[in-house]
Design a protein around this motif. Structure first.
Motif: not given
Length: 177
Positions: A150-164
């Motif tokens: 489906w596309g997209g970028r794999v991240l961990r919890y701590a990698e998610i930032k407010p601008e996202m």
């Protein structure tokens, strides 16, 4: 004199038994693990009032310290937007998201995991209740497979930032609400 000793002994035994009983009660409460609550047909999103069961994609919930009922979200973007706001200062007991490696995307039920241990896919073509969402998974391999499809970028919890997790792309432009 013997009566006084017996009375003191009885009072001490009573006090000790009461302390043990009360201490045991506190430990039982503390030992009780926090669990996610399941959504039902009437469960609504705390931000916009949408019925969670009516929409696809991962759902989420925050359990605040001292509050009996969790705060439910119809979308993980709403969850992260709430968690990452600087004004969010309430003490959090736990945060849960659904494992979309196991839950049905169109009608997700159950399969709750601790959000902090989750693996996330940001920017996929799959939409949740508010449009673009962040897919949540318990296993990195399932997140990678989802991102490949489906596309997209794999991240961990701590990698998610407010601008996202800006809600202006979803909730603020939803004309169906």
């Amino acid at each position: 004199m013997k009566t006084n000793i017996n009375r003191r002994r009885s009072l001490l035994l009573f006090a000790a038994a009461t302390a043990i009983a009360l201490g045991g009660c506190g430990r039982q409460d503390e030992a009780k693990p926090l669990v996610a609550l399941e959504i039902d047909p009437r469960t609504t999103c705390d931000l916009d009032g949408m019925l969670l069961a009516d929409y696809p994609g991962p759902k989420a919930q925050i359990h605040f310290v001292g509050v009996a009922a969790p705060m439910f979200f119809c979308d993980t973007v709403e969850l992260f937007n709430t968690l990452l706001r600087p004004e969010q200062v309430r003490a959090i007991a736990g945060v849960f998201v659904q494992d979309m490696g196991k839950a049905d995307w169109e009608q997700p039920r159950g399969h709750w995991i601790d959000a902090k241990t989750g693996i996330y896919v940001l920017g996929s073509k799959r939409h949740g209740s508010m449009g673009p969402t962040i897919a949540s998974f318990a296993q990195e391999a399932e997140a990678q497979a989802f991102a490949k499809q489906w596309g997209g970028r794999v991240l961990r919890y701590a990698e998610i930032k407010p601008e996202m997790v800006d809600l202006s792309g979803g909730a603020l432009h939803d004309s169906k609400m």
